[in-house]
Design a protein around this motif. Sequence first.
Motif, PDB file in Angstrom:
ATOM      1  N   SER A 259       0.828  -1.205   0.000  1.00 46.06           N
ATOM      2  CA  SER A 259       0.000   0.000   0.000  1.00 46.06           C
ATOM      3  C   SER A 259       0.863   1.255   0.000  1.00 46.06           C
TER       4      SER A 259
ATOM      5  N   THR B 211      -7.244  -8.016  -7.003  1.00 53.18           N
ATOM      6  CA  THR B 211      -8.415  -7.215  -6.649  1.00 53.18           C
ATOM      7  C   THR B 211      -9.480  -8.101  -5.998  1.00 53.18           C
ATOM      8  N   LYS B 212      -9.739  -9.265  -6.563  1.00 52.72           N
ATOM      9  CA  LYS B 212     -10.722 -10.180  -5.988  1.00 52.72           C
ATOM     10  C   LYS B 212     -10.300 -10.639  -4.594  1.00 52.72           C
TER      11      LYS B 212
ATOM     12  N   ARG C 262      -0.294   1.818 -13.861  1.00 52.75           N
ATOM     13  CA  ARG C 262      -0.260   0.427 -14.349  1.00 52.75           C
ATOM     14  C   ARG C 262       1.099   0.136 -14.983  1.00 52.75           C
TER      15      ARG C 262
ATOM     16  N   PHE D  15      -3.637  -8.702 -11.702  1.00 49.49           N
ATOM     17  CA  PHE D  15      -4.300  -7.545 -11.101  1.00 49.49           C
ATOM     18  C   PHE D  15      -5.753  -7.872 -10.768  1.00 49.49           C
ATOM     19  N   LYS D  16      -6.431  -8.555 -11.691  1.00 53.33           N
ATOM     20  CA  LYS D  16      -7.824  -8.948 -11.439  1.00 53.33           C
ATOM     21  C   LYS D  16      -7.906  -9.894 -10.251  1.00 53.33           C
TER      22      LYS D  16
ATOM     23  N   LEU E 122      -8.262  -9.079  -2.471  1.00 48.56           N
ATOM     24  CA  LEU E 122      -8.346  -7.951  -1.535  1.00 48.56           C
ATOM     25  C   LEU E 122      -9.801  -7.642  -1.183  1.00 48.56           C
ATOM     26  N   ASP E 123     -10.696  -7.770  -2.156  1.00 45.81           N
ATOM     27  CA  ASP E 123     -12.115  -7.563  -1.867  1.00 45.81           C
ATOM     28  C   ASP E 123     -12.606  -8.565  -0.833  1.00 45.81           C
TER      29      ASP E 123
END
Length: 140
Positions: free
Chosen positions: A20, A132-133, A117, A128-129, A135-136
């Motif tokens: 982060s 993201t999933k 990016r 990345f996808k 982390l969600d």
Amino acid sequence: MNEAHLKLENQLCHRLYMASNGIVRSYRPLLEAIDLTYPQYVVMMAMWEHKKLTIAQLLEKTAIDGGAMTLILKKMVAKSLLDIVKDNDDKRKKWVKLTSEGDALRTKATNIPSQIRCSYERVTAEEFKMLTKLLDKLLI
């Protein structure tokens, strides 16, 4: 007693913290060019998407702390990027509205996501996808 779980290298939270911080640092020069901090950029992305939100809606969408949001909004109003107006029917409710200056800033920010990016070329679009999933899942 196994103390391996106490090693810093085994801590997911520390990896997330480092990642982060690194990502936010990579935004810094791009955002300095348009005179925004990262939290202000997050607010602007929400406002570019919605144009008008209550403060409560903005807090929900950005997940920014209420006290921090107050300071962020104060600075953004001073920069003429946003206006805050009381609701006509409910004086306790305040609306945050995008100004024409704030809307114009969107054009200057358009390339920021692609520039970020490019900073992470080692990570594929599919990764990345996936990230993201994952982390969600942590956020829920």
